[in-house]
Write an enzyme that holds these catalytic residues in place. Structure first.
Site, PDB file in Angstrom:
ATOM      1  CG  ASP A  16      -2.075   0.943   1.121  1.00  0.00           C
ATOM      2  OD1 ASP A  16      -2.355   1.414  -0.008  1.00  0.00           O
ATOM      3  OD2 ASP A  16      -2.714   1.233   2.151  1.00  0.00           O
ATOM      4  N   GLY A  17       0.323   2.337  -0.587  1.00  0.00           N
ATOM      5  CA  GLY A  17       0.975   3.638  -0.524  1.00  0.00           C
ATOM      6  C   GLY A  17       1.531   4.162  -1.847  1.00  0.00           C
ATOM      7  CG  ASN A  18       1.819   1.658  -5.294  1.00  0.00           C
ATOM      8  OD1 ASN A  18       2.731   1.415  -4.510  1.00  0.00           O
ATOM      9  ND2 ASN A  18       1.314   0.747  -6.107  1.00  0.00           N
ATOM     10  N   GLY A  19      -0.084   5.588  -4.312  1.00  0.00           N
ATOM     11  CA  GLY A  19      -0.689   6.884  -4.644  1.00  0.00           C
ATOM     12  C   GLY A  19      -0.060   8.000  -3.836  1.00  0.00           C
ATOM     13  CG  HIS A  33      -0.531   2.518  -9.329  1.00  0.00           C
ATOM     14  ND1 HIS A  33      -0.716   2.054  -8.055  1.00  0.00           N
ATOM     15  CD2 HIS A  33      -1.595   3.330  -9.595  1.00  0.00           C
ATOM     16  CE1 HIS A  33      -1.853   2.549  -7.575  1.00  0.00           C
ATOM     17  NE2 HIS A  33      -2.391   3.336  -8.490  1.00  0.00           N
ATOM     18  CD  GLU A  63     -13.464  -5.026  -1.438  1.00  0.00           C
ATOM     19  OE1 GLU A  63     -12.289  -5.431  -1.554  1.00  0.00           O
ATOM     20  OE2 GLU A  63     -14.416  -5.796  -1.187  1.00  0.00           O
ATOM     21  CG  ASN A  64      -7.892  -1.975  -5.153  1.00  0.00           C
ATOM     22  OD1 ASN A  64      -6.962  -2.757  -4.941  1.00  0.00           O
ATOM     23  ND2 ASN A  64      -8.169  -0.980  -4.313  1.00  0.00           N
ATOM     24  CD1 TRP A  65     -12.769  -5.776  -9.183  1.00  0.00           C
ATOM     25  CD2 TRP A  65     -12.125  -4.861 -11.118  1.00  0.00           C
ATOM     26  NE1 TRP A  65     -12.070  -6.731  -9.895  1.00  0.00           N
ATOM     27  CE2 TRP A  65     -11.669  -6.205 -11.085  1.00  0.00           C
ATOM     28  CE3 TRP A  65     -11.834  -4.082 -12.254  1.00  0.00           C
ATOM     29  CZ2 TRP A  65     -10.940  -6.778 -12.132  1.00  0.00           C
ATOM     30  CZ3 TRP A  65     -11.109  -4.662 -13.291  1.00  0.00           C
ATOM     31  CH2 TRP A  65     -10.675  -5.986 -13.219  1.00  0.00           C
ATOM     32  NE  ARG A  67      -7.751   2.061  -5.458  1.00  0.00           N
ATOM     33  CZ  ARG A  67      -6.541   2.152  -4.940  1.00  0.00           C
ATOM     34  NH1 ARG A  67      -5.536   2.592  -5.688  1.00  0.00           N
ATOM     35  NH2 ARG A  67      -6.319   1.824  -3.690  1.00  0.00           N
ATOM     36  CD  GLU A 203       3.414 -13.233  15.854  1.00  0.00           C
ATOM     37  OE1 GLU A 203       3.539 -12.084  16.302  1.00  0.00           O
ATOM     38  OE2 GLU A 203       2.940 -14.184  16.512  1.00  0.00           O
TER      39      GLU A 203
HETATM   40  C1  IPE Z   1      -5.502  -2.750  -0.223  1.00  0.00           C
HETATM   41  O1  IPE Z   1      -5.145  -1.417  -0.353  1.00  0.00           O
HETATM   42  C2  IPE Z   1      -5.476  -3.421  -1.558  1.00  0.00           C
HETATM   43  C3  IPE Z   1      -4.144  -3.568  -2.170  1.00  0.00           C
HETATM   44  C4  IPE Z   1      -3.002  -3.226  -1.629  1.00  0.00           C
HETATM   45  C5  IPE Z   1      -4.117  -4.193  -3.462  1.00  0.00           C
HETATM   46  P1  IPE Z   1      -6.239  -0.254  -0.501  1.00  0.00           P
HETATM   47  O2  IPE Z   1      -5.485   1.023  -0.597  1.00  0.00           O
HETATM   48  O3  IPE Z   1      -7.157  -0.586  -1.608  1.00  0.00           O
HETATM   49  O4  IPE Z   1      -7.042  -0.381   0.874  1.00  0.00           O
HETATM   50  P2  IPE Z   1      -7.857   0.721   1.673  1.00  0.00           P
HETATM   51  O5  IPE Z   1      -8.832   1.323   0.700  1.00  0.00           O
HETATM   52  O6  IPE Z   1      -6.872   1.731   2.168  1.00  0.00           O
HETATM   53  O7  IPE Z   1      -8.490  -0.032   2.786  1.00  0.00           O
HETATM   54  C1  IPE Z   2      -1.552   0.311  -3.406  1.00  0.00           C
HETATM   55  O1  IPE Z   2      -1.391   1.689  -3.426  1.00  0.00           O
HETATM   56  C2  IPE Z   2      -1.848  -0.261  -4.774  1.00  0.00           C
HETATM   57  C3  IPE Z   2      -3.231  -0.709  -4.948  1.00  0.00           C
HETATM   58  C4  IPE Z   2      -4.168  -0.667  -4.060  1.00  0.00           C
HETATM   59  C5  IPE Z   2      -3.594  -1.258  -6.238  1.00  0.00           C
HETATM   60  P1  IPE Z   2      -2.614   2.691  -3.383  1.00  0.00           P
HETATM   61  O2  IPE Z   2      -3.015   3.005  -4.773  1.00  0.00           O
HETATM   62  O3  IPE Z   2      -3.684   2.206  -2.501  1.00  0.00           O
HETATM   63  O4  IPE Z   2      -1.905   3.978  -2.732  1.00  0.00           O
HETATM   64  P2  IPE Z   2      -2.522   4.968  -1.657  1.00  0.00           P
HETATM   65  O5  IPE Z   2      -3.026   4.129  -0.530  1.00  0.00           O
HETATM   66  O6  IPE Z   2      -3.610   5.714  -2.346  1.00  0.00           O
HETATM   67  O7  IPE Z   2      -1.381   5.839  -1.263  1.00  0.00           O
HETATM   68 MG    MG Z   3      -4.106   2.401  -0.538  1.00  0.00          MG
END
Ligand code: IPE
Ligand code: IPE
Ligand code: MG
Length: 236
Positions: A16-19, A33, A63-65, A67, A203
């Protein structure tokens, strides 16, 4: 190369955290990404070197669908590129690939690439890389319940036959052990519909590092820390 004493057999990661990584640099989310996809290669390598036998990565949730369409497209294009370019490297490194999730939601060419990667790498045994794609744990559990209900309705099993082992065998992860360690990057401390059944005794490790910045050093530090933990499984 880092030797880790008593490495976890199975590590699951919520990447998580690419954005936010991109946002911090004033770049479009798509750049985050892209960087994130590069981080995957380093961590697969680090896991193999540390003696981890199974690595499960959350690449895209059900749930990412939801976006925006252009972000979903960016993610699918990156995925397509990854799947179609990695075979040689995965073979060289002895990586076996598996996918878990709702395959029918994905484009046909992606499904084909997934099937062929699974087939081509089936005999590799250095490490198993399991990629959770279009994956949702509640959906997985409901689908397991449906399979069991169908068996019961046909009279193949009785309700008393249902146990933890049978339920586990109906999940997408039936062929791999439960995770020993779950890591989430980016500072969020939640599970986001990931491996709910499978992490019963995992863990948990949370780090503030954003996924594109997560490297071998951060990974190995978490493994070292894991090796010091005492897992009690409810006993004393
Ligand atoms: C979880 O991250 C899904 C993936 C890393 C693929 P999200 O960024 O989608 O989760 P939420 O929305 O913060 O719970
Ligand atoms: C994780 O990064 C990748 C996916 C969920 C596909 P995010 O796209 O959720 O990055 P943030 O959480 O918005 O920083
Ligand atoms: Mg995220």
């Amino acid at each position: 190369m880092t030797e880790v004493k008593n490495p976890p057999r199975h590590v699951a990661i919520i990447m998580d955290g690419n954005g936010r990584w991109a946002q911090k640099k004033g770049l479009p989310r798509s750049m985050g990404h892209k960087k994130g996809a590069e981080a995957v290669k380093k961590i697969v390598e680090a896991a193999g070197e540390a003696g981890v036998k199974f690595l499960t990565l959350y690449a895209f949730s059900t749930e990412n669908w939801n976006r925006p369409e252009d972000e979903v497209k960016t993610l699918m294009d990156l995925l397509r590129q990854y799947l179609k370019s990695q075979l040689r490297e995965l073979q060289e490194k002895g990586v076996r690939i598996l996918f878990i999730g709702e395959r029918d939601m994905l484009d046909k060419d992606i499904i084909q690439a997934m099937n062929s990667l699974e087939k081509e790498t089936a005999d590799n045994d250095k490490i198993t890389l399991c990629i959770a794609l279009s994956y949702g744990s509640r959906q997985e559990i409901v689908s397991a319940a449906k399979k069991i209900a169908a068996l019961a309705k046909r009279g193949d099993i009785a309700p008393e036959d249902i146990d933890i082992k049978m339920f586990s065998d109906m999940l997408y992860t039936s062929t791999i052990p439960d995770p020993d360690l779950l890591i989430r990057t980016s500072g969020e401390q939640r599970i986001s519909n990931y491996l709910l059944w499978q992490i019963a005794y995992a863990e948990l490790a949370f780090t503030n590092v954003l996924w594109p910045d997560f490297g071998k050093e951060e990974f190995n530090e978490i493994l070292q820390n894991y090796s010091l933990r005492e897992r009690r499984y409810g006993k004393v």
